[in-house]
Enzyme design. Sequence first.
Site, PDB file in Angstrom:
ATOM      1  N   GLY A 206       0.898  -1.152  -0.072  1.00 15.81           N
ATOM      2  CA  GLY A 206      -0.016  -0.009  -0.047  1.00 15.81           C
ATOM      3  C   GLY A 206       0.760   1.423   0.109  1.00 15.81           C
ATOM      4  CG  ASN A 207      -0.464   4.536  -1.509  1.00 19.05           C
ATOM      5  OD1 ASN A 207      -1.118   5.169  -0.782  1.00 19.05           O
ATOM      6  ND2 ASN A 207      -0.797   4.128  -2.522  1.00 19.05           N
ATOM      7  NE  ARG A 208       4.198   8.146   4.759  1.00 17.22           N
ATOM      8  CZ  ARG A 208       4.993   8.474   5.526  1.00 17.22           C
ATOM      9  NH1 ARG A 208       5.387   7.597   6.352  1.00 17.22           N
ATOM     10  NH2 ARG A 208       5.152   9.625   5.848  1.00 17.22           N
ATOM     11  CB  SER A 209      -2.798   8.079  -0.451  1.00 22.25           C
ATOM     12  OG  SER A 209      -3.907   8.959  -0.419  1.00 22.25           O
ATOM     13  CB  ALA A 273      -1.693   7.591  -3.630  1.00 20.03           C
TER      14      ALA A 273
END
Length: 413
Positions: A206-209, A273
């Site tokens: 995943g990502n930090r959005s 994102a």
Amino acid sequence: MRIVLGVGGGIAAYKVASLLRLFTEAGHHVTVIPTEAATRFVGTATWEALSGNPVSNSVFDDVHQVNHVRLGHEADLVVIAPATADLLAKAATGQAGDLLTNTLLMAHGPVLFAPAMHTEMWQHAATQANVETLRSRGAAVLEPATGRLTGSDSGPGRLPEPEVIFDAALALVQGQSDYQLPLAGRTVTISAGGTREPLDPVRFLGNRSSGKQGVALAVAARNAGATVRLLAAHMEVPPPAGVEVVPVETALQLREAALAAAADSDVVIMSAAVADFRPSEVSDTKIKKRDDSADPVITLVRNPDILHELVELRNSGGHAEGQQLIVGFAAETGDSHGDVLAYAEAKLERKGCDLLVVNHVGADKVFGQDTNSVVILARSGSEPQEAAGTKTEVSAAIISRIGFELNHVSPRA
Ligand code: CTP
């Protein structure tokens, strides 16, 4: 300023309490006049407490003050919300059976109607004729919002959000009698949050959005009068009221949802994102650690570039009028090969979108934060526009720029 807030007898009357708060918190003196039917939904005590002023709808209360003449005369603005079919009809035919309709006949300043009713009532020829009559006499009648109605059905007929009515009312007072919400009648699709690419049933990349910027954009677009569809990847904030939410998880799901939504969208904003890569294989079962086998290696494959595909679809005539506006986001850090703007300009060129909103990302910047600072680049080549502040303020600037592009710049593609 002195405002008369007329409340019609519809379920949306409860939302008008928030509108009243917006007016009083902005320092205005508000006299609320609910119709008899309105008090069945929200009682007089609520209006009195929130406005700090006495509330009545009878021409026979405080007769010595001649309220049926005075209130309309003194008002700098009259706002009717919800403007029911009945109230619109009474106003259009000049009836004067209660204090509110008397006040409407005596109003010298601008009058704003914010309708709310069932879709069929709104679209009925009688209602439309009444709206036409009121507009021809100089009153402003907002288009109702589209979305879920009182029952399980949906369509045009929702009361516009309190912030929308508030903004429209102030614009009206500032003399913008032809004021139209900048995105009225437009459909806007916004992707938000971060995609999650599964490795197995319990793990993902995943990502930090956080989704905060996308949600703030959805609120700003909704408040600008648009019908909003939010393609929600993983978000740490709840989606706002009054927008259609399409939940997605992976980049491929987002792609499918975005291409489908684009078909009837005037604007597509890709603020999500999106993971550029996904694991080439997704295990059906949990990947176990085993002492007797080598450490696993994750192989990644590229995800499609959704923004680029949207542009290609639009440019190949996939959008009915060839007038769709496509907005991308760029999160850049800059490095020894180029600064943030240089990378962003190259990205705008590569992706071919109309506007690119550029975030400068650092360890403590952008992701999960409540404030933001962006530069909006346009393919038309106009000067880069800077916007900074809370994500709400930045979103308002982006949406107003989109409104400007749609309403004043020639068709794209
Ligand atoms: N985007 C997309 N599909 C992808 C990746 C990104 O539609 N597979 C969109 C994002 O929603 C955003 C824009 O493209 O609007 C820019 O994304 P970004 O990750 O910053 O740029 P990339 O094209 O991935 O370029 P790079 O990784 O080189 O920065």
